[in-house]
Scaffold this motif. Structure first.
Motif, PDB file in Angstrom:
ATOM      1  N   ASP A 188      21.837 -10.328  56.354  1.00 33.61           N
ATOM      2  CA  ASP A 188      21.329 -10.427  54.987  1.00 33.61           C
ATOM      3  C   ASP A 188      20.378  -9.270  54.689  1.00 33.61           C
ATOM      4  O   ASP A 188      20.426  -8.676  53.599  1.00 33.61           O
ATOM      5  CB  ASP A 188      20.612 -11.762  54.800  1.00 33.61           C
ATOM      6  CG  ASP A 188      20.414 -12.125  53.338  1.00 33.61           C
ATOM      7  OD1 ASP A 188      21.423 -12.410  52.665  1.00 33.61           O
ATOM      8  OD2 ASP A 188      19.257 -12.102  52.868  1.00 33.61           O
ATOM      9  N   PRO A 206      25.847 -10.115  49.975  1.00 32.72           N
ATOM     10  CA  PRO A 206      25.901 -10.569  51.373  1.00 32.72           C
ATOM     11  C   PRO A 206      27.278 -11.072  51.799  1.00 32.72           C
ATOM     12  O   PRO A 206      27.689 -10.850  52.943  1.00 32.72           O
ATOM     13  CB  PRO A 206      24.861 -11.689  51.427  1.00 32.72           C
ATOM     14  CG  PRO A 206      23.911 -11.382  50.315  1.00 32.72           C
ATOM     15  CD  PRO A 206      24.746 -10.768  49.235  1.00 32.72           C
ATOM     16  N   ASN A 225      17.745 -16.837  53.992  1.00 29.90           N
ATOM     17  CA  ASN A 225      18.268 -15.820  53.087  1.00 29.90           C
ATOM     18  C   ASN A 225      18.079 -16.218  51.627  1.00 29.90           C
ATOM     19  O   ASN A 225      17.835 -15.361  50.768  1.00 29.90           O
ATOM     20  CB  ASN A 225      19.743 -15.568  53.396  1.00 29.90           C
ATOM     21  CG  ASN A 225      19.944 -15.041  54.810  1.00 29.90           C
ATOM     22  OD1 ASN A 225      19.013 -14.505  55.419  1.00 29.90           O
ATOM     23  ND2 ASN A 225      21.134 -15.196  55.344  1.00 29.90           N
ATOM     24  N   ARG A 238      30.008  -9.390  54.720  1.00 28.29           N
ATOM     25  CA  ARG A 238      30.681 -10.126  55.794  1.00 28.29           C
ATOM     26  C   ARG A 238      32.200  -9.952  55.716  1.00 28.29           C
ATOM     27  O   ARG A 238      32.867  -9.816  56.746  1.00 28.29           O
ATOM     28  CB  ARG A 238      30.273 -11.595  55.735  1.00 28.29           C
ATOM     29  CG  ARG A 238      28.823 -11.802  56.211  1.00 28.29           C
ATOM     30  CD  ARG A 238      28.252 -13.147  55.800  1.00 28.29           C
ATOM     31  NE  ARG A 238      26.939 -13.370  56.393  1.00 28.29           N
ATOM     32  CZ  ARG A 238      25.803 -12.890  55.927  1.00 28.29           C
ATOM     33  NH1 ARG A 238      25.801 -12.141  54.831  1.00 28.29           N
ATOM     34  NH2 ARG A 238      24.649 -13.136  56.529  1.00 28.29           N
ATOM     35  N   SER A 262      22.361  -6.252  53.977  1.00 26.55           N
ATOM     36  CA  SER A 262      23.016  -6.262  52.660  1.00 26.55           C
ATOM     37  C   SER A 262      22.082  -5.725  51.577  1.00 26.55           C
ATOM     38  O   SER A 262      22.525  -5.034  50.654  1.00 26.55           O
ATOM     39  CB  SER A 262      23.483  -7.677  52.309  1.00 26.55           C
ATOM     40  OG  SER A 262      22.403  -8.527  51.958  1.00 26.55           O
ATOM     41  N   TYR A 263      20.781  -6.022  51.694  1.00 27.04           N
ATOM     42  CA  TYR A 263      19.838  -5.508  50.698  1.00 27.04           C
ATOM     43  C   TYR A 263      19.611  -4.009  50.873  1.00 27.04           C
ATOM     44  O   TYR A 263      19.431  -3.281  49.884  1.00 27.04           O
ATOM     45  CB  TYR A 263      18.518  -6.275  50.778  1.00 27.04           C
ATOM     46  CG  TYR A 263      18.617  -7.649  50.134  1.00 27.04           C
ATOM     47  CD1 TYR A 263      18.441  -7.821  48.768  1.00 27.04           C
ATOM     48  CD2 TYR A 263      18.923  -8.774  50.903  1.00 27.04           C
ATOM     49  CE1 TYR A 263      18.547  -9.076  48.179  1.00 27.04           C
ATOM     50  CE2 TYR A 263      19.030 -10.029  50.326  1.00 27.04           C
ATOM     51  CZ  TYR A 263      18.847 -10.167  48.961  1.00 27.04           C
ATOM     52  OH  TYR A 263      18.969 -11.407  48.382  1.00 27.04           O
TER      53      TYR A 263
END
Length: 741
Positions: A365, A375, A718, A379, A368-369
């Motif tokens: 997570d 997110p 998250n 994956r 992803s930022y």
């Protein structure tokens, strides 16, 4: 199929008896009651024990200590059971050494529980105290690689590629340190053993255990008793979650007292004493991820330190998941232990994965930022179609379907990418998600099946039902295999004299015992068909079994579906009152080892965070599960809901706090050890994606006990970040952490 528990009525009406509720067999031999005296220091030796005050209490029969316990065959065999890690396990009342806080140092035995409890308060123990170490964080430099392993543990694989170099070169990278505090089991049923001594010296033991045969093996070997002199029963178990995989010390103490005094004895631990043995180990992990700008992972590094005791190398599979969940060419995993002056940790629902997958999924997570990427899209970008570590195919893997169906049910497409983008009143709203993974295991088991003249079927195996629905699942499997109404089938479990079954753990019971049940029913059907062919004017005389069906409690030709010959009639034609078959189920390891076998999940969570107080409410959860063929949808959904509730507890509530000056867990009761209550739980939606895995089991089933918890705490973490923009890297995520700048 959705079936209510076949044992439900007995439970809700109080007919089901648990380990501490069985009376002695003979009124002439009333039960004695044992109360454990717990040590008051963390490390040292017992200098003296004064039992005079206890022995003066009316009704007290004896005080058993290391000085007067009965002589045993071999203490070296203590806990060398199906689930023991390597080392020298704790042995109750062995000698004068104190190894951990709360260690049992004496057993007061009396005619009444009240007398035993009062007597226990009068036992005086003088100890010589030694310096102890109970802090993982202060002793990390003393870590070591596990030198002795336990069954079911797989060490981290050798490094793949050049993970450190690729992380250094990564265009986008993150690293984080993730801490998980100690959690303790709190099943509703207290740990208890009732030892009923027969006139011939036979011991019938009712034990709180996840394997009657494990406890029987332990008792017979340690106390030098032939196996036909010991029977262990556990027909009902009020929750266990791994705490009953190994025999706990009340069993040894109760048997000691029964042998020494030649009486029936019951020992029940208090809730506080249940905090003195085993727990989910305190763990600290470091995760580093490197990626290209498009999100493709270029490096995965996952290292973990976990506690163990001085006596044993208790191990869990913590980091291996990071080498299996996502496609990557460069992976390095590491796992070490730190020995502390605590009782050995023990398996607790989803052991290893509950911590290891949590750290990985929070790190994903965070990545992803950094990538400014959804997110879920990250994956999917790194979805592994084969095992990234060794290239094995999956037996089945419907994780992609979990992502798609779970996201649709949750409404994930409406999620804004930025943190702190949703608010309602004084609460910030966040949406988070995580993946889950757990092993799909199968072990060895036997089963027997007896068809009686009245058409009733009794199937037996020394399985265990810890509340997961084993009774019902096995009845469903047998009824389906035999083409019989469910009400004509009874399943017997929880008795060490029944056909062998493994411990009930690891979400393996349905795949293991269920396959044995189906196997013995198939064998019974073949025998019945042979008998049917011999009947006078038999319609089956010139056909094969593939031309017939077992339906509605009978046998019919597929070509003549309206004509059914009852199983009673077939049995009567042979003049038999009963027909019995036995079956041994052995996993096809040569076939199974060619595949990575696992269950998967995708968890989507909504939280609402009060910005002023830092309180977190988990208001909505969607858990999408791929766990093979689901035998009983009603019970399976209940298992997943329970796992989600525990995941919320892991995320927000559960932690046993230690005062390392004393070396003692301080909140050792349900008043101060926080668990999720009704007010903490809101909407939980469970969906099962279609999956049928004939590699894992002949049923197509895997297991649902563990996978329901894995990933939940990470999804909550998250979601908290999405709501607040604050990343919490330790569990539980209490308000002080959520409010921290």
């Amino acid at each position: 199929m959705a079936v209510s528990r076949v044992d439900g009525r007995d439970k809700v009406t109080g007919q089901a008896r648990y380990a501490a509720e069985h009376p002695a067999a003979h009124p002439a031999d009333p039960l004695l009651y044992g109360v454990v005296v717990s040590g008051a220091v963390t490390k040292g030796r017992i200098a003296s024990i004064d039992c005079a005050g206890a022995l003066a209490v009316p009704g007290v029969v004896d005080v058993i200590t290391h000085e007067n316990r009965p002589r045993l065959r071999s203490f070296d065999l203590f806990y060398k059971d199906m689930t023991a890690p390597g080392g020298s396990p704790f042995r109750p009342l062995y000698d004068d050494r104190i190894h951990s806080s709360g260690q049992p140092v004496a057993l007061v035995v009396a005619e009444t529980f009240e007398a035993a409890r009062y007597g226990a308060s009068l036992v005086q123990i003088a100890c010589e105290v030694e310096q102890h170490q109970t802090s993982l964080l202060r002793n990390m430099e003393h870590s070591h690689k596990p030198s002795r392993l336990k069954a079911g543990y797989t060490p981290p694989p050798e490094p793949k590629g050049f993970a450190d170099e690729m992380w250094d070169k990564a265009v986008v990278r993150i690293e984080g340190e993730y801490y998980s505090g100690v959690e303790h089991h709190n099943p509703l049923e207290m740990f208890a053993s009732t030892v009923v001594r027969g006139a011939d010296g036979h011991l019938t033991i009712y034990d709180k255990t996840q394997s009657s045969q494990n406890s029987r093996w332990y008792v017979s070997h340690v106390f030098g008793l032939s196996k036909d002199k010991v029977t262990v029963r556990n027909p009902y178990v009020g929750g266990a979650f791994g705490s009953g995989l190994r025999p706990q010390y009340q069993l040894a103490l109760a048997v000691m007292a029964a042998l020494k005094l030649e009486r029936s004895v019951r020992v029940v631990l208090t809730r506080q004493q249940m905090f003195s043995f085993g727990h989910r180990p305190e763990t600290i992990q470091r995760v580093r991820l490197g990626a290209r700008p498009d999100g493709a992972l270029t490096s995965i590094i996952h290292e973990a330190l976990a506690e163990t005791s001085r006596n044993e190398d208790y191990v869990e599979v913590v980091v291996n998941w990071s080498g299996q969940l996502y496609a990557c060419e460069h992976i390095r995993l590491g796992y070490k232990l730190v020995a502390l002056d605590r009782f050995s940790p023990m398996d607790m629902r989803a052991p290893g994965a509950a911590h290891g997958v949590h750290a990985l999924e929070v790190a994903m997570d965070e990545l992803s930022y950094e990538l400014k990427m959804d997110p879920l899209a990250l994956r999917l970008k790194n979805y592994a179609d084969i095992d990234p570590t060794d290239g094995l195919p999956y037996s089945t893997k419907e994780l992609r379907a979990c992502y798609e169906q779970g996201a649709q049910r949750f409404g994930w497409h409406q999620r804004p990418l930025e943190a702190r983008a949703m608010r309602e009143g004084h609460e910030l709203i966040g949406w988070g998600m995580a993946s889950g993974m757990w092993d799909a295991m199968q072990m060895f088991a036997r089963a027997s099946a007896v068809l009686h003249a009245d058409g009733k079927l009794v199937v037996s195996s020394a399985a265990t039902d810890i509340g997961t629905g084993t009774y019902t699942a096995m009845c469903i499997i047998a009824a389906d295999a035999m083409g019989m109404p469910l009400e004509r089938v009874r399943f017997q479990l929880g008795d060490s004299t029944l056909p062998v079954a493994p411990v009930e753990g690891g979400s393996s019971h349905v795949a293991t015992v269920g396959s044995a049940v189906q196997g013995v029913c198939d064998k019974l059907k073949k025998t019945l068909f042979k008998l049917a062919r011999k009947m006078p004017d038999s319609p089956f005389a010139k056909v094969g079994i593939e031309d017939a069906d077992f339906v509605a409690g009978g046998l019919r030709l597929r070509a003549q579906p309206a004509h059914i010959v009852s199983l009673q009639a077939i049995l009567a034609s042979d003049g038999a009152e009963r027909l019995e078959e036995k079956y041994m189920m052995l996993p096809n390891m040569l076939k199974q080892q060619k595949y990575l076998r696992a269950t998967h999940s995708a968890v989507f969570v909504e939280v609402r965070v009060d910005e002023a107080f830092g309180t977190v409410r988990v208001t909505r959860v969607v858990s999408a599960i791929a766990a093979g063929r689901i035998i009983n949808a009603k019970a399976a959904r209940s298992q997943i809901v329970g796992g989600v509730v525990w995941g919320i507890g892991q995320a927000l509530h559960e932690e046993t706090r230690s005062d390392d000056r004393l070396g003692r867990f301080m909140n050792h009761n349900l008043g101060e050890y926080h668990v999720s209550v009704n007010a903490d739980i809101h909407d939980i939606d469970v969906l099962f994606v279609e999956e049928d895995d004939r590699i894992v089991s002949r049923l197509g089933a895997k297991g649902v006990g563990e996978i329901g918890q894995v990933g939940v705490a990470a999804a909550v973490c998250n979601a908290i970040y999405h709501a607040t923009g604050r990343r919490v890297r330790s569990t539980p995520m209490t308000p002080d952490k959520v409010m921290a700048p």
